[in-house]
Design an enzyme around this catalytic site. Structure first.
Site, PDB file in Angstrom:
ATOM      1  N   SER A  47      -0.778   3.272   5.607  1.00  0.00           N
ATOM      2  CA  SER A  47      -1.969   4.068   5.410  1.00  0.00           C
ATOM      3  C   SER A  47      -3.202   3.296   5.042  1.00  0.00           C
ATOM      4  CB  SER A  47      -1.740   4.937   4.034  1.00  0.00           C
ATOM      5  OG  SER A  47      -2.957   5.388   3.367  1.00  0.00           O
ATOM      6  N   SER A  48      -4.192   3.764   5.433  1.00  0.00           N
ATOM      7  CA  SER A  48      -5.356   2.915   5.319  1.00  0.00           C
ATOM      8  C   SER A  48      -5.788   2.514   3.927  1.00  0.00           C
ATOM      9  CB  SER A  48      -6.669   3.864   5.882  1.00  0.00           C
ATOM     10  OG  SER A  48      -7.076   4.929   5.259  1.00  0.00           O
ATOM     11  N   CYS A  49      -5.261   3.451   2.834  1.00  0.00           N
ATOM     12  CA  CYS A  49      -5.218   3.158   1.382  1.00  0.00           C
ATOM     13  C   CYS A  49      -4.618   1.820   1.148  1.00  0.00           C
ATOM     14  CB  CYS A  49      -4.624   4.272   0.639  1.00  0.00           C
ATOM     15  SG  CYS A  49      -5.284   5.965   0.781  1.00  0.00           S
ATOM     16  N   TYR A  83       0.411   4.865  -4.359  1.00  0.00           N
ATOM     17  CA  TYR A  83       0.490   5.266  -3.144  1.00  0.00           C
ATOM     18  C   TYR A  83       0.416   4.047  -2.130  1.00  0.00           C
ATOM     19  CZ  TYR A  83       0.191   7.723   1.602  1.00  0.00           C
ATOM     20  OH  TYR A  83       0.569   8.042   2.798  1.00  0.00           O
ATOM     21  N   LYS A  97       3.429   2.321   0.439  1.00  0.00           N
ATOM     22  CA  LYS A  97       3.113   2.170   1.751  1.00  0.00           C
ATOM     23  C   LYS A  97       2.988   0.582   1.991  1.00  0.00           C
ATOM     24  CE  LYS A  97       3.723   5.473   3.264  1.00  0.00           C
ATOM     25  NZ  LYS A  97       4.645   6.085   4.146  1.00  0.00           N
ATOM     26  N   HIS A 103      -5.817  16.578   1.470  1.00  0.00           N
ATOM     27  CA  HIS A 103      -6.845  15.362   1.645  1.00  0.00           C
ATOM     28  C   HIS A 103      -8.218  16.276   1.728  1.00  0.00           C
ATOM     29  CE1 HIS A 103      -3.458  12.888   3.057  1.00  0.00           C
ATOM     30  NE2 HIS A 103      -3.975  12.220   1.992  1.00  0.00           N
TER      31      HIS A 103
END
Length: 317
Positions: free
Chosen positions: A109-111, A138, A142, A182
């Site tokens: 994820s870009s998170c 989160y 990931k 989202h």
């Protein structure tokens, strides 16, 4: 070799990205898709996962299953986010390794990127700073999944486990619950109901200045298929998957209002968090292999709203 008769397990085939794989692979004539619903196979249960791999012997695995959600749910249930995602990743990768799968794709994820990361965010920026606190649990789960892929590949001298990092996905089969969905899908549902109920304004979280990149789930599926059919993966992992364009949330809100036909005012509650200020991916690694996205954002929004009107009202909380 990946072909139309390969046994392909799509973990999470009813979700946003998983359903895109199901749709795109079926349209292209792939005939041996392995699919199980959550009620059929509990991926957090290692015994069930092992049994499934032993019985079905998948050759390729696309791991889209996991716990996802917006800022509110990330803040309210961080233990659930990290526990669920870690369990699924560990169970599936261990079973896939034992079963000798040809290739497995894991979704990061870009998170995972640092909150204050240079833009656009290149894969080399991972682990150079702290992720955004509102989605930290989160992000850590990931990051662990990506590192698990690296560890298996290094220890067993292969490139079988492929970690990819898509930016904010949208499209059919998204979750339109404003409490857990989202930003794009949640805004679409809220503005649809505001129009339906004749509300003169919608109050949105934050300042509206944060910027996000959105990519249609079908483009993500096609990007991964592009990797899977490559005979040799002469590319560094992980691999970003982005559209190349980002938008301020206030721009997104205006575009969704236009798509939905909502004409009321949009107001911003600045006491609520924005999240990371910007998350634009550098997708140069993937683009250098010949891939490019197909779906224009305006068309993608219209496609998503059309699906919502037909199916999405049942995917709200």
């Amino acid at each position: 070799m990946f072909n139309k008769h390969s046994r392909i397990y799509i973990a999470g085939h009813t979700g946003l990205i998983g359903s895109a794989f199901d749709r795109v692979l079926s349209e292209r004539g792939y005939t041996s898709l392995l699919k199980r619903t959550h009620s059929d196979l509990e991926l957090t249960d290692s015994i069930e996962v092992d049994r499934f791999f032993e019985e079905t012997k998948p050759e390729y695995v696309i791991l889209t299953a996991g716990k996802v959600g917006g800022i509110h749910q990330n803040q309210a249930t961080p233990a659930t986010f990290i526990d669920t995602n870690l369990s699924i990743q560990l169970n599936v990768l261990k079973a896939a390794h034992r079963a000798g799968v040809e290739r497995l794709v894991l979704f990061g994820s870009s998170c995972m990127y640092p909150r204050d990361c240079p833009q656009p965010m290149a894969e080399t920026a991972l682990l150079t700073g702290h992720p955004e606190p509102t989605s930290l649990a989160y992000a850590i789960s990931k990051l662990a999944g990506v590192q698990l892929c690296h560890a298996y590949n290094k220890q067993y001298e292969s490139k079988r486990f492929i970690p990819v990092i898509p930016n904010s996905a949208y499209g059919p089969n998204d979750n339109f619950d404003s409490g857990v969905g989202h930003v794009l899908s949640a805004l679409m549902a809220r503005m649809h109901h505001a129009k339906k109920d004749g509300l003169d304004k919608v109050v949105l979280w934050g300042t509206g200045s944060a910027k996000r990149e959105f990519i249609h789930a079908d483009d993500i599926a096609k990007a991964v298929l592009h990797l899977l059919v490559m005979p040799e993966l002469n590319i560094d992992f992980p691999v970003n998957i982005g559209s190349g364009t980002d938008y301020e949330i206030r721009e997104l809100a205006a575009a969704i209002a236009q798509t939905v036909g909502y004409k009321g005012a949009l107001e911003w509650d600045t006491t609520k968090p924005d999240g990371a200020p910007r998350k634009l991916l550098d997708s140069g690694r993937l683009r250098d292999t010949g891939w490019a996205p197909d779906v224009e954002f305006k068309d993608g929004l219209a496609d998503t709203y059309k699906w919502f009107l037909t199916n999405g009202l049942g995917r709200e909380g």
